[in-house]
Design an enzyme around this catalytic site. Structure first.
Site, PDB file in Angstrom:
ATOM      1  N   ASP A 262      -7.774   3.357   8.842  1.00 49.72           N
ATOM      2  CA  ASP A 262      -8.585   4.128   7.902  1.00 49.72           C
ATOM      3  C   ASP A 262      -7.899   5.453   7.615  1.00 49.72           C
ATOM      4  O   ASP A 262      -6.682   5.513   7.602  1.00 49.72           O
ATOM      5  CB  ASP A 262     -10.004   4.310   8.443  1.00 49.72           C
ATOM      6  CG  ASP A 262     -11.049   4.317   7.337  1.00 49.72           C
ATOM      7  OD1 ASP A 262     -10.752   4.824   6.247  1.00 49.72           O
ATOM      8  OD2 ASP A 262     -12.165   3.821   7.552  1.00 49.72           O
TER       9      ASP A 262
ATOM     10  N   HIS B 206       6.728   3.602   1.880  1.00 45.04           N
ATOM     11  CA  HIS B 206       7.372   2.290   1.976  1.00 45.04           C
ATOM     12  C   HIS B 206       6.327   1.266   2.408  1.00 45.04           C
ATOM     13  O   HIS B 206       5.582   1.480   3.369  1.00 45.04           O
ATOM     14  CB  HIS B 206       8.514   2.298   2.996  1.00 45.04           C
ATOM     15  CG  HIS B 206       9.660   3.177   2.632  1.00 45.04           C
ATOM     16  ND1 HIS B 206      10.536   2.872   1.608  1.00 45.04           N
ATOM     17  CD2 HIS B 206      10.082   4.363   3.151  1.00 45.04           C
ATOM     18  CE1 HIS B 206      11.442   3.833   1.513  1.00 45.04           C
ATOM     19  NE2 HIS B 206      11.192   4.747   2.436  1.00 45.04           N
TER      20      HIS B 206
END
Length: 516
Positions: A219, A294
């Protein structure tokens, strides 16, 4: 007259205007931890605590705090401690909490394991950079229980710092900074389960500097909530996390003067998300600069119709004066989730949004899209103009990689998550949080080692009697139990070469840091 570092430095032209606007004044404790310890030291072992991983630390910690709350240092030596009852440490002034041991959750109540409230001039740290809170959340999560305690919460705390601390596997949120001011958070590692609702750092406060922090979870990485003003977040390592964000935003949102800078996001949900669904109020004066990503599902994701939250009454939250600058890297699949998504409320369109030097490319396939709705400004799919009327979603698809999208990776990028039903190991705090960026402060463990070595060198030129006293000090500082090492603590730390920094309080005075 009270002066602030950013005001002075910006007048001299030494700090970019966006950085000067991020913080409104000095941050950190007013007095050093060593000064607090010199006044009084309250060792929890003297109040009934035992490092046996069985005896409840809660009552001894509360008792030690009661003895030092008006000025002093509460000390938890190295060792393993159980904690089955939670503590609310309230109305303290000019005190510090040094956690050199590991605190294991053994209770099951909700709430907050350690809550600091209505407090000023406060410092929470580990002098060894290895002190930790181990929430053992997997024990509850395996039974589908997600209502366990938060690990750490600060409420109504001013002039403070939290640093060199490790938070692991919280049953719920890890660290909340609630209605605080003039605070600094740095040199931390947070590692949680791979599930929603296990937030890393949530902040809704004023004049807070959060930097050099690593978060692993599913989260929020470091997220700003409402209300918030003058927040600077930089050198953040979202290492297989949910990613950074703002929200969820609802009624009467009030967020302004926020800067995220040097944010590295690996294999996470998003690099940055501003999320709402209805509501009201404003988000303004935001800078999102130097982002590397990435393998993330989303890159820039502004979603004013976020379906994962229930709709809130209101025309929507107005977003304005947002700069997105120098974003590099790759997203997981640009055809499924493009790197730019700016969906604004039709009744209150976004305006003055600037996107520049943005180069992301897909890791899967050979095309990606940019999507905007009711959003005005400059760059990519944003519409120009001073009349901000609603418009339907416009999507641009590209099939060639932009120049300059390649970006560095971090050597500690995780290959797999930690799940949510198995034990999560306690990590070490990294010494790098963003490619090429030097942390603003060395870990306290390294500072202590350098101080001890310097002291040992000085001994060679001291008188025999003075050398004997120095040796005792060095030995005392290196012990992991019985006595704290206050000389290694305090609000003043080394300044890295080649960059400007916000002002920290220094021994009750305002110190203006100017890089060499």
């Amino acid at each position: 007259m009270r002066l602030h570092a950013f005001t002075l430095l910006s007048l001299l032209g030494l700090v970019p205007s966006f950085a000067a606007a991020s913080l409104s004044g000095s941050v950190g404790p007013l007095t050093s931890a060593s000064a607090k310890a010199a006044k009084k030291t309250c060792n929890v072992l003297d109040y009934g605590a035992k490092a046996d991983k069985k005896t409840d630390l809660g009552p001894p910690l509360a008792a030690a705090f009661a003895a030092c709350k008006s000025g002093g240092l509460v000390y938890i030596p190295a060792g393993n401690y159980a904690m089955s009852t939670w503590v609310k440490l309230a109305n303290g002034k000019a005190w510090a909490l040094q956690i050199d041991g590991v605190i294991y959750r053994t209770g099951t109540d909700g709430g907050n394991m350690i809550m600091i409230e209505h407090t000023s001039d406060f410092e929470l740290y580990s002098s060894t950079s290895s002190g930790a809170m181990q929430g053992l959340g997997y024990e509850l999560h395996a039974a589908n229980n997600w209502s366990g305690p938060r690990l750490l919460r600060l409420w109504d705390v001013s002039d403070f710092s939290v640093h060199d601390l490790i938070l692991v596997d919280s049953p719920s949120f890890h660290f909340s900074i609630d209605t605080c001011s003039n605070g600094e958070v740095y040199n931390m590692a947070i590692r949680g389960g791979n599930h929603g609702g296990l937030d890393g750092v949530d902040v809704w406060s004023t004049n807070i500097w959060i930097h050099d922090v690593e978060v692993t979870n599913k989260d929020e990485c470091v997220t700003v909530k409402s209300p918030a003003k003058n927040i600077l977040v930089e050198n953040i390592y979202c290492n297989l996390s949910g990613g950074c964000g703002m929200g969820s935003l609802g009624a009467d949102t009030d967020i302004s003067d926020i800067t995220y800078k040097n944010i590295y996001t690996w294999n996470s949900n998003q690099m940055m998300m501003i999320k709402s669904n209805g509501g009201s109020g404003t988000v303004s004066n935001v800078v999102l600069e130097n982002f590397i990503g990435h393998g993330n599902a989303y890159s820039l994701d502004i979603d004013s119709y976020w379906s994962s939250m229930s709709a809130v009454s209101g025309d929507g939250v107005e977003l304005s004066n947002i700069t997105i600058k120098n974003w590099k890297g790759t997203e997981a699949n640009g055809a499924q989730r493009g790197p730019i998504k700016i969906i604004c409320p039709d009744k209150v369109p976004c305006y003055n949004i600037l996107i520049e030097d943005f180069a992301m490319w897909t890791e899967t396939g050979s095309k990606q899209w940019y999507s905007c709705q009711s959003a005005y400004g400059s760059g990519f799919c944003l519409k120009s103009g001073s009349h901000h009327t609603s418009y339907a979603v416009t999507t641009t698809t590209v099939s060639s990689a932009p120049s300059g999208y390649s970006a560095a990776k971090m050597p500690l990028d995780l290959s797999t998550d930690f799940g949510s039903t198995q034990s999560i190991p306690i990590p070490t705090i990294p010494t790098s949080f963003y490619p090429g960026a030097t942390p603003y402060s060395a870990l306290m463990s390294k500072q202590s080692t350098k101080a001890a070595k310097a002291r040992a060198v000085d001994m060679s030129v001291e008188t025999p009697a003075a050398a004997s006293r120095s040796e005792q000090v060095v030995q005392g500082a290196s012990q992991e139990t019985s006595q704290p090492a206050p000389e290694s603590a305090g609000p003043v730390r080394s300044v890295p070469t080649g960059g400007n920094r916000p002002s920290r309080h220094r021994h009750g005075h305002h110190h203006f840091w100017i890089a060499a």
